[in-house]
Scaffold this motif. Structure first.
Motif, PDB file in Angstrom:
ATOM      1  N   ASP A   3       0.841  -1.188   0.000  1.00 25.81           N
ATOM      2  CA  ASP A   3       0.000   0.000   0.000  1.00 25.81           C
ATOM      3  C   ASP A   3       0.882   1.246   0.000  1.00 25.81           C
ATOM      4  O   ASP A   3       2.112   1.159  -0.031  1.00 25.81           O
ATOM      5  CB  ASP A   3      -0.984  -0.021   1.181  1.00 25.81           C
ATOM      6  CG  ASP A   3      -0.284  -0.029   2.531  1.00 25.81           C
ATOM      7  OD1 ASP A   3       0.922   0.306   2.604  1.00 25.81           O
ATOM      8  OD2 ASP A   3      -0.951  -0.358   3.528  1.00 25.81           O
ATOM      9  N   GLU A   4       0.258   2.410   0.041  1.00 22.20           N
ATOM     10  CA  GLU A   4       0.994   3.667  -0.027  1.00 22.20           C
ATOM     11  C   GLU A   4       1.942   3.829   1.161  1.00 22.20           C
ATOM     12  O   GLU A   4       3.040   4.375   1.018  1.00 22.20           O
ATOM     13  CB  GLU A   4       0.030   4.853  -0.109  1.00 22.20           C
ATOM     14  CG  GLU A   4       0.707   6.200  -0.236  1.00 22.20           C
ATOM     15  CD  GLU A   4       1.633   6.329  -1.437  1.00 22.20           C
ATOM     16  OE1 GLU A   4       2.671   7.001  -1.320  1.00 22.20           O
ATOM     17  OE2 GLU A   4       1.345   5.738  -2.497  1.00 22.20           O
ATOM     18  N   ILE A   5       1.554   3.342   2.323  1.00 19.23           N
ATOM     19  CA  ILE A   5       2.431   3.447   3.494  1.00 19.23           C
ATOM     20  C   ILE A   5       3.691   2.614   3.288  1.00 19.23           C
ATOM     21  O   ILE A   5       4.803   3.058   3.600  1.00 19.23           O
ATOM     22  CB  ILE A   5       1.683   3.040   4.784  1.00 19.23           C
ATOM     23  CG1 ILE A   5       0.595   4.077   5.090  1.00 19.23           C
ATOM     24  CG2 ILE A   5       2.644   2.917   5.960  1.00 19.23           C
ATOM     25  CD1 ILE A   5      -0.295   3.726   6.253  1.00 19.23           C
ATOM     26  N   ASP A   6       3.544   1.398   2.752  1.00 23.38           N
ATOM     27  CA  ASP A   6       4.715   0.571   2.453  1.00 23.38           C
ATOM     28  C   ASP A   6       5.661   1.305   1.501  1.00 23.38           C
ATOM     29  O   ASP A   6       6.884   1.302   1.697  1.00 23.38           O
ATOM     30  CB  ASP A   6       4.303  -0.763   1.818  1.00 23.38           C
ATOM     31  CG  ASP A   6       3.599  -1.698   2.788  1.00 23.38           C
ATOM     32  OD1 ASP A   6       3.915  -1.669   3.986  1.00 23.38           O
ATOM     33  OD2 ASP A   6       2.725  -2.455   2.327  1.00 23.38           O
ATOM     34  N   LEU A   7       5.109   1.921   0.462  1.00 25.65           N
ATOM     35  CA  LEU A   7       5.944   2.642  -0.505  1.00 25.65           C
ATOM     36  C   LEU A   7       6.650   3.824   0.151  1.00 25.65           C
ATOM     37  O   LEU A   7       7.827   4.085  -0.124  1.00 25.65           O
ATOM     38  CB  LEU A   7       5.099   3.112  -1.690  1.00 25.65           C
ATOM     39  CG  LEU A   7       4.579   2.004  -2.599  1.00 25.65           C
ATOM     40  CD1 LEU A   7       3.623   2.573  -3.637  1.00 25.65           C
ATOM     41  CD2 LEU A   7       5.728   1.286  -3.281  1.00 25.65           C
ATOM     42  N   ARG A   8       5.950   4.531   1.040  1.00 29.84           N
ATOM     43  CA  ARG A   8       6.580   5.658   1.743  1.00 29.84           C
ATOM     44  C   ARG A   8       7.704   5.162   2.648  1.00 29.84           C
ATOM     45  O   ARG A   8       8.769   5.778   2.732  1.00 29.84           O
ATOM     46  CB  ARG A   8       5.531   6.444   2.524  1.00 29.84           C
ATOM     47  CG  ARG A   8       4.612   7.238   1.576  1.00 29.84           C
ATOM     48  CD  ARG A   8       3.428   7.866   2.269  1.00 29.84           C
ATOM     49  NE  ARG A   8       3.814   8.785   3.329  1.00 29.84           N
ATOM     50  CZ  ARG A   8       2.983   9.186   4.292  1.00 29.84           C
ATOM     51  NH1 ARG A   8       1.748   8.736   4.332  1.00 29.84           N
ATOM     52  NH2 ARG A   8       3.395  10.023   5.208  1.00 29.84           N
ATOM     53  N   ILE A   9       7.484   4.031   3.332  1.00 31.30           N
ATOM     54  CA  ILE A   9       8.534   3.457   4.178  1.00 31.30           C
ATOM     55  C   ILE A   9       9.742   3.073   3.321  1.00 31.30           C
ATOM     56  O   ILE A   9      10.888   3.348   3.684  1.00 31.30           O
ATOM     57  CB  ILE A   9       7.991   2.237   4.968  1.00 31.30           C
ATOM     58  CG1 ILE A   9       7.003   2.705   6.045  1.00 31.30           C
ATOM     59  CG2 ILE A   9       9.136   1.441   5.589  1.00 31.30           C
ATOM     60  CD1 ILE A   9       6.242   1.580   6.726  1.00 31.30           C
ATOM     61  N   LEU A  10       9.501   2.459   2.168  1.00 32.91           N
ATOM     62  CA  LEU A  10      10.611   2.084   1.282  1.00 32.91           C
ATOM     63  C   LEU A  10      11.371   3.304   0.794  1.00 32.91           C
ATOM     64  O   LEU A  10      12.608   3.284   0.716  1.00 32.91           O
ATOM     65  CB  LEU A  10      10.080   1.270   0.100  1.00 32.91           C
ATOM     66  CG  LEU A  10       9.613  -0.147   0.433  1.00 32.91           C
ATOM     67  CD1 LEU A  10       8.896  -0.764  -0.763  1.00 32.91           C
ATOM     68  CD2 LEU A  10      10.771  -1.014   0.883  1.00 32.91           C
ATOM     69  N   ARG A  11      10.662   4.373   0.469  1.00 31.85           N
ATOM     70  CA  ARG A  11      11.340   5.603   0.026  1.00 31.85           C
ATOM     71  C   ARG A  11      12.224   6.148   1.141  1.00 31.85           C
ATOM     72  O   ARG A  11      13.369   6.541   0.906  1.00 31.85           O
ATOM     73  CB  ARG A  11      10.317   6.646  -0.403  1.00 31.85           C
ATOM     74  CG  ARG A  11       9.709   6.380  -1.749  1.00 31.85           C
ATOM     75  CD  ARG A  11       8.797   7.532  -2.207  1.00 31.85           C
ATOM     76  NE  ARG A  11       8.119   7.148  -3.412  1.00 31.85           N
ATOM     77  CZ  ARG A  11       6.858   6.734  -3.465  1.00 31.85           C
ATOM     78  NH1 ARG A  11       6.115   6.683  -2.376  1.00 31.85           N
ATOM     79  NH2 ARG A  11       6.310   6.399  -4.624  1.00 31.85           N
ATOM     80  N   LEU A  12      11.689   6.180   2.365  1.00 37.41           N
ATOM     81  CA  LEU A  12      12.466   6.708   3.486  1.00 37.41           C
ATOM     82  C   LEU A  12      13.691   5.839   3.770  1.00 37.41           C
ATOM     83  O   LEU A  12      14.775   6.353   4.041  1.00 37.41           O
ATOM     84  CB  LEU A  12      11.572   6.816   4.730  1.00 37.41           C
ATOM     85  CG  LEU A  12      10.487   7.894   4.650  1.00 37.41           C
ATOM     86  CD1 LEU A  12       9.457   7.701   5.746  1.00 37.41           C
ATOM     87  CD2 LEU A  12      11.116   9.281   4.723  1.00 37.41           C
TER      88      LEU A  12
END
Length: 196
Positions: A3-12
């Motif tokens: 989900d979008e949270i997973d993608l944000r965590i990966l970006r960080l």
């Protein structure tokens, strides 16, 4: 399914893999334990393979930084890549669509060919091109609206919310549904029995 949270965590994490989970949690509105759970899930799914250290070897003075391109015998790229992966000083190894092997390294000697052929069968290499590197920068970021689409190992459909993950012979496999998982396991066991 990410989900979008997973993608944000990966970006960080791609910006700073040592970023504390508490800081990530603040940025994505989750607690540190919830971030830890998500990171563990991403590791179990094989999306995060490892956390690494990126050294600026030029400051360590460990050899000469080079970019090497090898034209190899037909079908020999995998063998050469595997040999290169075990050599001290080799950092990144790539195989091009044209079958060439390209790698970066800090060669311990000016005679890169002699150093290379101590480890790689010279009969597998048709041509060697060495370029001296004056600098490099590694950017491992997830850019823009990148989306991860995990595919089923059996039917290649996208693995959705009802997907299944299973570790088989130490390798994580993902399936779009329990039926694909069952079929894959049955075929795997059948082939394993035939190999005995």
């Amino acid at each position: 399914m990410l989900d979008e949270i997973d993608l944000r965590i990966l970006r960080l994490l791609s910006e700073d893999a040592r970023r504390p989970y508490s800081e990530i949690g603040e940025r994505v509105d989750l607690s540190a334990p919830a971030v830890s759970d998500r990171v563990s899930k991403l590791e179990n799914q094989g999306i995060i393979r490892r956390f690494t250290l990126d050294l600026d070897r030029s400051q360590l003075r460990e050899g000469t930084p080079v970019l090497v391109t090898l034209s190899v015998s037909p079908g020999g790229a995998d063998e050469v890549r595997d040999a290169l992966s075990g050599i001290e000083g080799v950092e990144h190894v790539f195989i091009t669509a044209g079958g060439r092997v390209v790698f970066t390294a800090h060669a311990p000697t000016a005679d890169v060919g002699a150093w290379l052929f101590e480890h790689v069968d010279d009969g597998a290499v048709r041509e060697l091109d060495v370029e001296l590197l004056t600098g490099s920068d590694r950017t491992a970021r997830i850019r823009g609206e990148a989306a991860f689409a995990v595919s089923c190992v059996l039917c290649e459909n996208e693995v959705g919310a009802d997907g299944v993950s299973r570790r088989i012979d130490g390798e994580m496999k993902r399936f779009c549904c329990p039926s694909c998982e069952q079929l894959y396991v049955e075929k795997y066991e059948e082939l394993a029995e035939g190999a005995d």
